[in-house]
Design an enzyme around this catalytic site. Structure first.
Site, mmCIF file in Angstrom:
data_model
loop_
_atom_site.group_PDB
_atom_site.id
_atom_site.type_symbol
_atom_site.label_atom_id
_atom_site.label_comp_id
_atom_site.label_asym_id
_atom_site.label_seq_id
_atom_site.Cartn_x
_atom_site.Cartn_y
_atom_site.Cartn_z
ATOM 1 N N ASP A 46 -14.010 6.017 -25.037
ATOM 2 C CA ASP A 46 -15.390 5.656 -25.392
ATOM 3 C C ASP A 46 -16.058 6.678 -26.298
ATOM 4 O OD1 ASP A 46 -15.639 7.681 -23.563
ATOM 5 O OD2 ASP A 46 -16.699 6.509 -22.057
ATOM 6 N N ARG A 230 -23.543 5.081 -21.307
ATOM 7 C CA ARG A 230 -22.943 4.069 -22.162
ATOM 8 C C ARG A 230 -24.005 3.314 -22.943
ATOM 9 N NH1 ARG A 230 -17.761 2.712 -21.202
ATOM 10 N NH2 ARG A 230 -18.075 1.905 -23.299
ATOM 11 N N TYR A 239 -16.117 10.178 -15.257
ATOM 12 C CA TYR A 239 -14.738 10.647 -15.211
ATOM 13 C C TYR A 239 -14.642 11.635 -14.062
ATOM 14 C CZ TYR A 239 -13.572 8.760 -19.849
ATOM 15 O OH TYR A 239 -13.322 7.938 -20.923
ATOM 16 N N PRO A 308 -8.582 13.108 -20.832
ATOM 17 C CA PRO A 308 -9.724 12.473 -21.495
ATOM 18 C C PRO A 308 -10.950 13.361 -21.584
ATOM 19 C CG PRO A 308 -9.652 11.787 -19.207
ATOM 20 C CD PRO A 308 -8.464 12.709 -19.412
#
Length: 595
Positions: A46, A230, A239, A308
């Site tokens: 993302d 987001r 995460y 990530p």
């Protein structure tokens, strides 16, 4: 009968789609096979680097990206409060001023890929992407790899229980960490023997945590978490690094929610809904080879995997395809010799190795208890240039010439690195623009010319001599039936006073007659002066160019600087292009490849 295609792309992730975008721009036939039944619906990635947004701008897609995305402007660092909870320790600007004219944003990988798939549709190449194909094997006929016209790659793929054979000149393995292409070549991933398990949730939080709409790192006694707000204003991604010994297949959503509640204590954390969640293991690994006979190339997760945490995965994979696509197109159309394909391996294998090294340090600091207060926040800020995507530096090759450059003439245009941006005024319509935004991903090389003040006779004469040389150079490499600027486009940046300058003072080569209607293109001349509405750009200062001396900066189709030299260095400029372009113009033999 085998299906023949000049380029077969396996996998429609970010790398595969961007390679396809280049091929489509060059009008090179290709076939893209994707295992999924349709386009990606939810992506694990993302984070979108500033550099990635710049690349989307070069394809004309940045407005859509910026409109839909969440823009990250600040990062907050939370740690243990000393009383059993957590507290905000510090905050920092996300991206340092001056790094880019584009922001760091958050937008789901599925949407990012979808925008580029839409661009393929607009270019009439949507049917080239075929879904539901599972690649079974790949073979390369080594006896034929020396023949540029040979379809020496044989791929077997299956759809709906029926196998089919594809023959290609080139194959791109863009098929992820479990790449069939890589395994068919017998290549392995080298690196960590143990994988770290991560949980990720896209959730609608019900919380009194004050920084839920900021990017945050939280280090608590109960674990560590990375918060990514987001797009849309409500959705948030967490995460969560799970404890050693965890197995991804055993993780449940309830495990992630329980861990998150403990980390956020004493703040309330409930979940109104969960849009998506997953648990997966990531190791820091690098493929032992990135190509086979320069006919098969690995990209993205097929040749490098990592955590990530720093938000690099989609961005680096995308740039693998962005690096390779224009080079492959140039070779297939006989614009460039096959030797430029070697530069994909040298450039992107080093980039991948740098990424693995960075991720090891970043992951360790993220997961470890700080030895000194503020240590992680300091490192995070210091690594901002890397995480924004602006430290990639390509080594010398047929498309990059640092040794033959005079770097000091344009000190900020570092050879091998991406061409930076500065505000200039487009002379024909007085529009303030970012100069890097002029360098569209359309396959053209650019020669940026910092010519000084055209109102001064000596500067005007210097520019006229350069124009005569560049026009002759362009005609050597450009087919006679094509526009003079279709392969090598000149961009002139003057240090003249806008109101004292006339178009006729600029040599005609820099505003050529082009296109279907034979109209002069006036969009190649820019001035570094104060703009009515946008103020001064100070482009010469930002590029570190002395207007009395001037500079020539050669820029590759992927916006990386190839060479910096003097306006009088005709031999150096001609020698550079002789090494990476095939003469196809006046007096040259026809050399267009058969596709």
């Amino acid at each position: 009968m085998a299906r023949k295609t000049p380029v077969l792309i396996v996998g429609s992730g970010s790398a595969g789609i961007f390679a396809a975008a280049w091929l489509a721009r060059y009008n090179v036939p290709f076939t893209l096979l994707e295992k999924r039944p349709g386009p990606m619906e939810i992506g694990q990635a993302d984070g979108v680097q500033c550099r990635t947004v710049e690349i989307y701008q070069s394809f004309g897609l940045s407005e859509d990206v910026l409109r839909e995305a969440y823009h990250i402007l600040e990062v907050c660092f939370w740690g243990e409060s000393g009383t059993g909870g957590i507290e905000r320790k510090s905050r920092a600007m996300d991206t340092r001023n001056g790094l880019s004219h584009m922001p760091h944003i958050i937008l789901n990988q599925a949407r990012m890929n979808g925008l580029m798939l839409g661009e393929l549709e607009k270019m009439g190449k949507g049917r080239n992407v075929e879904y539901g194909w599972e690649v079974k094997s790949l073979e390369v006929d080594e006896a034929k790899v020396g023949d540029p016209e040979a379809y020496c790659c044989r791929v077997v793929a299956e759809k709906n229980g029926r196998e089919e054979v594809f023959e290609a000149k080139y194959v791109l393995g863009c098929d992820g960490a479990h790449s069939t292409v890589r395994k068919s070549l017998g290549y392995t991933m080298v690196g960590d023997t143990t994988d770290t398990v991560w949980g990720v949730m896209d959730i609608y939080p019900q919380t009194n945590f004050p920084d839920i709409r900021r990017k945050c790192t939280i280090h608590s006694a109960s674990g560590n978490i990375l918060i990514i707000p987001r797009e849309g204003g409500s959705l948030v991604r967490f995460y969560i690094q799970l404890p050693p010994g965890s197995r991804a297949k055993d993780v449940k959503l309830e495990d992630l929610q329980t861990t998150a509640r403990k980390i956020f204590a004493p703040y309330k954390m409930d979940f109104a809904d969960t849009f998506w969640w997953s648990a997966y293991s990531i190791g820091q690994r690098l493929a032992d080879n990135f190509h086979k006979d320069h006919r098969v190339f690995l990209t993205g997760d097929a040749c490098h995997t990592h955590s990530p945490k720093a938000g690099q995965g989609m961005n680096v994979s995308l740039q693998d395809g962005y690096n390779l696509g224009w080079k492959l197109s140039s070779v297939l159309l006989a614009i460039s010799p096959p030797s430029i394909l070697h530069t994909y391996v040298t450039e992107r294998s080093k980039t991948a190795a740098d990424l693995i090294a960075f991720d090891r340090v970043f992951s360790k600091k993220f997961s470890s208890k700080e030895e000194r207060p503020g240590e992680f926040a300091k490192y995070f800020v210091e690594s901002g240039r890397y995480t924004a995507g602006f430290t990639t530096a390509y080594v010398d090759s047929v498309v990059t010439d640092e040794k033959g450059s005079r770097q000091g003439l344009a000190g900020a245009c570092t050879v091998g690195m991406r061409f930076p941006s500065a505000q200039v005024i487009r002379f024909c319509d007085c529009k303030a623009v970012q100069l890097q935004g002029v360098l569209r991903s359309d396959g053209r090389w650019r020669i940026a010319i910092f010519a000084g003040d055209v109102n001064r006779p000596e500067h005007k004469e210097r520019l006229q001599r350069l124009a005569e040389f560049l026009e002759s150079l362009a005609r050597r490499f450009t087919p006679p039936s094509n526009d003079i600027d279709s392969l090598i486009e000149p961009i002139v940046v003057l240090r003249s006073k806008f109101l004292e300058t006339q178009q006729e003072q600029v040599p005609g080569y820099f505003w050529p007659v082009t296109g279907k209607w034979g109209i002069r293109d006036l969009h190649k001349v820019y001035i570094d002066d104060a703009h009515y509405n946008s103020g001064p750009g100070h482009a010469y200062e930002k590029y570190d160019v002395d207007p009395e001396v001037g500079a020539v900066v050669i820029v590759r189709p992927d916006q990386h600087v190839s060479k910096v030299t003097a306006m009088e260095d005709f031999e150096g400029v001609a020698g550079f292009f002789a090494g990476c372009l095939v003469p196809r113009g006046e007096g040259a033999a026809a050399g267009s490849a058969k596709l």
